[in-house]
Design a protein around this motif. Structure first.
Motif, short mmCIF file in Angstrom:
data_model
loop_
_atom_site.label_atom_id
_atom_site.label_comp_id
_atom_site.label_asym_id
_atom_site.label_seq_id
_atom_site.Cartn_x
_atom_site.Cartn_y
_atom_site.Cartn_z
N LEU A 51 54.75 47.09 33.81
CA LEU A 51 54.48 47.41 32.45
C LEU A 51 55.74 47.46 31.61
O LEU A 51 56.87 47.45 32.17
CB LEU A 51 54.02 48.85 32.47
CG LEU A 51 52.79 49.25 33.34
CD1 LEU A 51 52.64 50.73 33.38
CD2 LEU A 51 51.69 48.61 32.35
N PRO A 52 55.69 47.27 30.33
CA PRO A 52 57.03 47.44 29.32
C PRO A 52 57.59 48.72 29.47
O PRO A 52 56.97 49.78 29.89
CB PRO A 52 56.39 47.31 28.09
CG PRO A 52 54.99 47.59 27.99
CD PRO A 52 54.49 47.45 29.55
N ALA A 53 58.96 48.77 29.38
CA ALA A 53 59.80 50.04 29.54
C ALA A 53 59.18 51.10 28.45
O ALA A 53 59.07 52.43 28.94
CB ALA A 53 61.22 49.84 29.21
N GLY A 54 59.02 50.68 27.39
CA GLY A 54 58.48 51.81 26.27
C GLY A 54 59.31 52.84 25.91
O GLY A 54 60.60 52.29 26.07
N TYR A 111 57.12 56.20 30.74
CA TYR A 111 58.03 55.26 30.02
C TYR A 111 59.42 55.23 30.70
O TYR A 111 59.46 56.17 31.73
CB TYR A 111 58.26 55.33 28.58
CG TYR A 111 59.27 56.53 28.10
CD1 TYR A 111 60.53 56.03 27.89
CD2 TYR A 111 58.99 57.52 28.04
CE1 TYR A 111 61.61 57.20 27.23
CE2 TYR A 111 59.96 58.57 27.90
CZ TYR A 111 60.98 58.37 27.41
OH TYR A 111 62.00 59.43 27.13
N ALA A 112 60.08 54.38 30.65
CA ALA A 112 61.34 54.32 31.35
C ALA A 112 62.58 54.45 30.48
O ALA A 112 63.03 53.60 29.78
CB ALA A 112 61.58 52.71 32.25
N GLY A 165 65.56 52.39 36.66
CA GLY A 165 65.38 53.24 37.68
C GLY A 165 65.03 54.49 37.48
O GLY A 165 65.12 55.61 38.12
N GLN A 166 64.78 54.85 36.10
CA GLN A 166 64.26 56.30 35.71
C GLN A 166 62.78 56.29 35.36
O GLN A 166 62.19 55.38 34.84
CB GLN A 166 65.02 56.82 34.56
CG GLN A 166 66.56 56.75 35.05
CD GLN A 166 67.64 57.35 34.15
OE1 GLN A 166 66.95 58.00 32.96
NE2 GLN A 166 68.82 57.66 34.42
N VAL A 167 62.19 57.52 35.25
CA VAL A 167 60.81 57.68 34.63
C VAL A 167 60.76 58.85 33.86
O VAL A 167 61.20 59.76 34.34
CB VAL A 167 59.66 57.89 35.76
CG1 VAL A 167 58.47 58.01 35.32
CG2 VAL A 167 59.61 56.64 36.67
N VAL A 178 62.99 61.71 35.32
CA VAL A 178 62.76 61.82 36.81
C VAL A 178 64.12 60.60 37.13
O VAL A 178 64.01 59.54 36.82
CB VAL A 178 61.75 61.49 37.74
CG1 VAL A 178 62.00 61.34 39.17
CG2 VAL A 178 60.85 62.57 37.22
N THR A 179 65.45 60.99 37.48
CA THR A 179 66.36 60.18 37.85
C THR A 179 66.60 60.09 39.16
O THR A 179 65.84 60.85 40.03
CB THR A 179 67.52 60.33 37.07
OG1 THR A 179 68.45 61.69 37.89
CG2 THR A 179 67.44 60.86 35.66
N GLN A 180 67.46 59.18 39.78
CA GLN A 180 67.80 59.36 41.13
C GLN A 180 68.20 60.61 41.82
O GLN A 180 68.25 60.74 42.98
CB GLN A 180 69.03 58.15 41.50
CG GLN A 180 69.13 57.80 43.14
CD GLN A 180 69.81 56.80 43.31
OE1 GLN A 180 70.51 56.11 42.38
NE2 GLN A 180 70.31 56.35 44.56
#
Length: 322
Positions: free
Chosen positions: A89-92, A109-110, A114-116, A128-130
């Motif tokens: 999907l696109p990052a958005g 979206y991102a 590596g993040q949501v 949400v990150t690592q």
């Protein structure tokens, strides 16, 4: 074109001879050799297909059934089926998430690689990150050099906080648990030792540059633990003016004694008041008036004494001790 040639060409085009019908032409009527005009059938069914499955590389599906075609193409099938392959999907953005749910401004979206991020009404709600899970913020903050993994951020006093609510017809209420093991991997139990902190609540304020702890309530192991045996104490600490870290002020030990400034019992578990003990040479200033102490070596024998604001006096006859 002869009938033999057509019969050889049609299968190469994926068409069976039965898919066509012959109509007579004027040339045929006049007796000349002719195949006539070929008319396409109005519909082609599965039974009409006689060619081999056309590969994906050549623009086909590589399959002869719908389910097999979806599997070959990695496509999402009907409800209840499992998607095969990766959904990209696109990052958005917060205002236009790459995956939305009925509303163009609500979904996933991102925020960065590596993040949501979860957005609602075009506003970031959770990231949400690592290393962290954050609400209403993109930066994790440290407290006394410790950066908590989960952080709730809010700008309104009305909506700040978290609530545990239980709806049930019984005597128990909602709970919050803190646990500690000396095991170094999740799920491994290694017994703790006396003095270990099992959990705590820390209260901090910003000094203009960072958060500094003003007070804390902690629970520690208070004695030697064993299987089915975990003695504990509750420690209350506050930070003095001019200091940057809290100091223990009060504790309740594993026996239920109320202690101050360490293991100095002031009220026993039996609710008995214990006066601080001094010698005549070491009594403190007799302030404030009404303070009481225990003098162990007074000339008439050990005796409790009270302060009148200037002197310490024996409780028995008001004679001045010091």
């Amino acid at each position: 074109m002869t009938t033999e040639l057509i019969s050889q060409v049609l299968p190469l085009r994926g068409i069976a001879a039965g898919d066509l019908v012959e109509t007579e032409s004027a040339a045929g009527v006049s007796g000349h050799s002719a195949l006539g005009t070929l008319a396409a059938k109005s519909a082609v069914n599965d039974a009409d297909w006689s060619g081999a499955a056309l590969s994906v590389a050549n623009g086909g599906t590589g399959a002869t059934t719908g389910a097999a075609a979806c599997a070959a193409l990695g496509a999402v099938k009907i409800a209840g089926d499992t998607m095969i392959g990766t959904l990209a999907l696109p990052a958005g953005s917060a205002g236009a998430p790459g995956l939305n749910f009925g509303a163009a401004t609500a979904g996933f979206y991102a925020p960065a690689a590596g993040q949501v991020g979860i957005t609602a009404n075009g506003v970031l709600q959770m990231q949400v990150t690592q290393s962290n899970i954050l609400t209403r913020a993109t930066t994790a903050f440290a407290f006394d050099a410790v950066t908590p993994r989960v952080q709730l951020n809010e700008t309104s006093a009305v909506t700040t906080g978290a609530a545990n609510i239980q709806w049930s017809n019984n005597s128990t209420g909602p709970r919050q648990y803190f646990g500690k093991s000396r095991g170094t991997a999740a799920g491994t139990h290694t017994i703790v030792v006396s003095g270990y902190e099992l959990g705590g609540s820390y209260f901090a304020g910003s000094d203009g540059a960072a958060f500094v702890t003003a007070a804390s309530i902690t629970v520690e192991v208070d004695g030697t633990p064993g299987v089915g045996d975990m003695p504990g104490r509750i420690v209350f600490s506050t930070t003095a003016d001019g200091a940057a870290a809290p100091t223990e002020r009060l504790r309740i030990d594993n026996a239920g004694n109320l202690q101050m400034a360490g293991a100095n019992t002031v009220i026993t578990a039996a609710r008995l008041l214990v006066l601080r003990s001094y010698t005549v040479a070491t009594v403190p200033a007799a302030t404030p008036a009404g303070a009481e102490i225990y003098v162990a070596d007074e000339s008439g024998g050990a005796v409790p004494a009270f302060a009148d604001g200037t002197n310490w006096r024996r409780c028995t006859d008001r004679a001045v001790i010091s």
